[in-house]
Design a protein around this motif. Structure first.
Motif, PDB file in Angstrom:
ATOM      1  N   ALA A  95      -2.660  34.279  17.071  1.00 47.67           N
ATOM      2  CA  ALA A  95      -2.535  35.202  15.936  1.00 47.67           C
ATOM      3  C   ALA A  95      -1.895  36.517  16.365  1.00 47.67           C
ATOM      4  O   ALA A  95      -0.991  37.029  15.690  1.00 47.67           O
ATOM      5  CB  ALA A  95      -3.905  35.460  15.312  1.00 47.67           C
ATOM      6  N   ILE A  96      -2.341  37.072  17.485  1.00 46.51           N
ATOM      7  CA  ILE A  96      -1.763  38.348  17.915  1.00 46.51           C
ATOM      8  C   ILE A  96      -0.336  38.150  18.424  1.00 46.51           C
ATOM      9  O   ILE A  96       0.532  39.008  18.220  1.00 46.51           O
ATOM     10  CB  ILE A  96      -2.654  39.065  18.954  1.00 46.51           C
ATOM     11  CG1 ILE A  96      -2.801  38.259  20.239  1.00 46.51           C
ATOM     12  CG2 ILE A  96      -4.014  39.359  18.370  1.00 46.51           C
ATOM     13  CD1 ILE A  96      -3.646  38.958  21.293  1.00 46.51           C
ATOM     14  N   MET A  97      -0.071  37.004  19.051  1.00 49.24           N
ATOM     15  CA  MET A  97       1.281  36.707  19.524  1.00 49.24           C
ATOM     16  C   MET A  97       2.251  36.581  18.347  1.00 49.24           C
ATOM     17  O   MET A  97       3.356  37.128  18.362  1.00 49.24           O
ATOM     18  CB  MET A  97       1.261  35.408  20.329  1.00 49.24           C
ATOM     19  CG  MET A  97       2.607  34.937  20.851  1.00 49.24           C
ATOM     20  SD  MET A  97       2.403  33.558  22.007  1.00 49.24           S
ATOM     21  CE  MET A  97       1.710  32.280  20.935  1.00 49.24           C
ATOM     22  N   TYR A  98       1.827  35.886  17.298  1.00 48.80           N
ATOM     23  CA  TYR A  98       2.671  35.706  16.128  1.00 48.80           C
ATOM     24  C   TYR A  98       2.840  37.016  15.355  1.00 48.80           C
ATOM     25  O   TYR A  98       3.901  37.265  14.763  1.00 48.80           O
ATOM     26  CB  TYR A  98       2.094  34.628  15.218  1.00 48.80           C
ATOM     27  CG  TYR A  98       2.045  33.240  15.834  1.00 48.80           C
ATOM     28  CD1 TYR A  98       2.887  32.888  16.887  1.00 48.80           C
ATOM     29  CD2 TYR A  98       1.137  32.281  15.363  1.00 48.80           C
ATOM     30  CE1 TYR A  98       2.842  31.622  17.447  1.00 48.80           C
ATOM     31  CE2 TYR A  98       1.097  31.007  15.919  1.00 48.80           C
ATOM     32  CZ  TYR A  98       1.942  30.688  16.969  1.00 48.80           C
ATOM     33  OH  TYR A  98       1.907  29.431  17.524  1.00 48.80           O
ATOM     34  N   ALA A  99       1.803  37.838  15.350  1.00 48.69           N
ATOM     35  CA  ALA A  99       1.915  39.149  14.701  1.00 48.69           C
ATOM     36  C   ALA A  99       2.945  40.007  15.425  1.00 48.69           C
ATOM     37  O   ALA A  99       3.786  40.667  14.794  1.00 48.69           O
ATOM     38  CB  ALA A  99       0.552  39.843  14.687  1.00 48.69           C
ATOM     39  N   LEU A 100       2.906  39.983  16.753  1.00 47.32           N
ATOM     40  CA  LEU A 100       3.868  40.752  17.544  1.00 47.32           C
ATOM     41  C   LEU A 100       5.286  40.241  17.347  1.00 47.32           C
ATOM     42  O   LEU A 100       6.234  41.030  17.218  1.00 47.32           O
ATOM     43  CB  LEU A 100       3.497  40.689  19.031  1.00 47.32           C
ATOM     44  CG  LEU A 100       2.198  41.373  19.459  1.00 47.32           C
ATOM     45  CD1 LEU A 100       1.931  41.107  20.938  1.00 47.32           C
ATOM     46  CD2 LEU A 100       2.253  42.874  19.204  1.00 47.32           C
ATOM     47  N   SER A 101       5.462  38.924  17.318  1.00 49.57           N
ATOM     48  CA  SER A 101       6.811  38.366  17.180  1.00 49.57           C
ATOM     49  C   SER A 101       7.410  38.727  15.820  1.00 49.57           C
ATOM     50  O   SER A 101       8.597  39.047  15.714  1.00 49.57           O
ATOM     51  CB  SER A 101       6.800  36.845  17.374  1.00 49.57           C
ATOM     52  OG  SER A 101       6.018  36.201  16.386  1.00 49.57           O
ATOM     53  N   THR A 102       6.586  38.707  14.786  1.00 55.82           N
ATOM     54  CA  THR A 102       7.066  39.099  13.456  1.00 55.82           C
ATOM     55  C   THR A 102       7.516  40.547  13.448  1.00 55.82           C
ATOM     56  O   THR A 102       8.572  40.888  12.891  1.00 55.82           O
ATOM     57  CB  THR A 102       5.954  38.896  12.406  1.00 55.82           C
ATOM     58  OG1 THR A 102       5.562  37.522  12.382  1.00 55.82           O
ATOM     59  CG2 THR A 102       6.423  39.316  11.020  1.00 55.82           C
ATOM     60  N   MET A 103       6.738  41.404  14.059  1.00 60.60           N
ATOM     61  CA  MET A 103       7.089  42.820  14.101  1.00 60.60           C
ATOM     62  C   MET A 103       8.362  43.081  14.890  1.00 60.60           C
ATOM     63  O   MET A 103       9.121  44.010  14.590  1.00 60.60           O
ATOM     64  CB  MET A 103       5.934  43.630  14.683  1.00 60.60           C
ATOM     65  CG  MET A 103       4.847  43.955  13.678  1.00 60.60           C
ATOM     66  SD  MET A 103       5.443  44.927  12.267  1.00 60.60           S
ATOM     67  CE  MET A 103       5.825  46.485  13.081  1.00 60.60           C
ATOM     68  N   ASN A 226      -0.475  45.806  14.829  1.00 58.64           N
ATOM     69  CA  ASN A 226      -0.421  44.548  14.083  1.00 58.64           C
ATOM     70  C   ASN A 226      -1.230  43.477  14.807  1.00 58.64           C
ATOM     71  O   ASN A 226      -1.915  42.677  14.175  1.00 58.64           O
ATOM     72  CB  ASN A 226       1.024  44.094  13.900  1.00 58.64           C
ATOM     73  CG  ASN A 226       1.676  44.674  12.666  1.00 58.64           C
ATOM     74  OD1 ASN A 226       1.808  44.017  11.651  1.00 58.64           O
ATOM     75  ND2 ASN A 226       2.074  45.933  12.745  1.00 58.64           N
ATOM     76  N   ALA A 227      -1.158  43.471  16.133  1.00 57.62           N
ATOM     77  CA  ALA A 227      -1.970  42.537  16.905  1.00 57.62           C
ATOM     78  C   ALA A 227      -3.450  42.819  16.683  1.00 57.62           C
ATOM     79  O   ALA A 227      -4.264  41.904  16.500  1.00 57.62           O
ATOM     80  CB  ALA A 227      -1.627  42.654  18.394  1.00 57.62           C
ATOM     81  N   LEU A 228      -3.802  44.099  16.679  1.00 58.38           N
ATOM     82  CA  LEU A 228      -5.182  44.496  16.425  1.00 58.38           C
ATOM     83  C   LEU A 228      -5.631  44.058  15.037  1.00 58.38           C
ATOM     84  O   LEU A 228      -6.753  43.569  14.853  1.00 58.38           O
ATOM     85  CB  LEU A 228      -5.322  46.010  16.560  1.00 58.38           C
ATOM     86  CG  LEU A 228      -6.665  46.632  16.143  1.00 58.38           C
ATOM     87  CD1 LEU A 228      -7.794  46.102  17.014  1.00 58.38           C
ATOM     88  CD2 LEU A 228      -6.591  48.152  16.211  1.00 58.38           C
TER      89      LEU A 228
END
Length: 293
Positions: A95-103, A226-228
């Motif tokens: 989830a945090i990895m995908y949030a970072l990639s989107t950003m 966003n990861a948080l």
């Protein structure tokens, strides 16, 4: 169909015997000139864009995906995860990895879905994509969850704000985490009350969070926040699904968030004149960017 509060939604469930998704869909139909089929296909397209952004951010060949400060950081987390060094567990790390990639796609001016804003665009897709992979969820279920998240975001916007310039980062990342928490509870079979409890706790966990973008860019600290937000959403969903409710009702939490946001000084509301944005290192980064331009 008039909806302003969570209480309104709960009452609609009782009077019309509808679930969370059905209420959200009917609300969209009632407040637009579009029919149900068009609205559903539009949400399908938005989910496709979300998945595309996640994939692009993790594509090692997309060398252009960087901002003026950051870039290609999600791949580092992916490498660490694939080497077996995950601390948070499979779902949360994804989830945090995908949030970072989107950003990172957002920072590179790529196509993303504001959920509810561009600066918080990684939280919801990151959370839902990780859940989809862990629980083998069909796209249709994720699309239902997006409607649930959207309705929760709308209630926050009506009672408070989703704007960092108006309410600080609590209004952006906090709202996104609330939306993702409610959607998570929904897809995992929780009740409507539990969805709102998850959303309430998510906002509570980020109450008072300021907006202090370095050099005025949606990169630092927005990227890692966003990861948080994604991790916060999953934490809150796990808590409420285990039977731990929010002590303070969702509507009251949102009203408190508005009060806190209204009290934040201008320097802590997206102006880049407070917080870490005026730290020595941040000012040096800002000067470098200005010289490069």
């Amino acid at each position: 169909m008039k909806i302003t509060t969570a209480k309104d939604i709960l009452q609609l469930r009782e009077t019309h015997n509808l679930n969370f998704f059905e209420i959200a869909l009917k609300y969209e139909v009632s407040t637009s000139d579009l029919n149900q089929g068009v609205i559903l296909s539009t949400m399908e397209r938005q989910w496709a864009i979300m998945k595309q952004a996640i994939a692009q951010g993790l594509d090692p060949d997309k060398h252009h995906l960087h901002g003026k400060i950051l870039g290609r950081e999600a791949i580092k987390l992916k490498t660490s995860y694939e080497s077996g060094k995950s601390i948070c567990g499979i779902t949360t790390t994804k989830a945090i990895m995908y949030a970072l990639s989107t950003m990172e796609v957002n920072m590179a001016m790529g196509q993303i879905v504001a959920a509810p804003t561009a600066g918080a665009s990684g939280v919801l897709p990151g959370t839902l994509k990780a859940l989809q992979e862990t629980y083998d969820l069909e796209d249709n279920k994720i699309i239902e969850a997006l409607f649930v998240a959207g309705l929760v975001g709308m209630v926050i916007a009506k009672q408070a704000s989703i704007s960092g310039a108006k309410g600080g980062c609590q209004a952006e990342i906090g709202s996104a985490a609330a939306m993702a928490a409610a959607a998570t509870v929904y897809v995992l079979g929780g009740t409507m009350e539990q969805s709102f409890d998850g959303a309430a706790i998510a906002i509570n966990n980020m109450m008072g969070l300021i907006c202090d973008p370095v050099a005025g860019l949606v990169e630092v600290p927005c990227h890692k926040r966003n990861a948080l937000g994604a991790a916060n959403a999953l934490l809150c969903a796990e808590i409420v699904l285990a039977g731990l409710p929010s002590v303070i009702p969702f509507d009251e939490v949102v009203q408190a968030m508005k009060q806190v946001g209204d009290l934040l000084p201008a320097c802590h509301r997206e102006t880049a004149t407070g917080g870490i944005a005026i730290s020595k290192t941040a000012k040096a980064i800002e000067a470098r960017i200005m010289n490069d331009e």
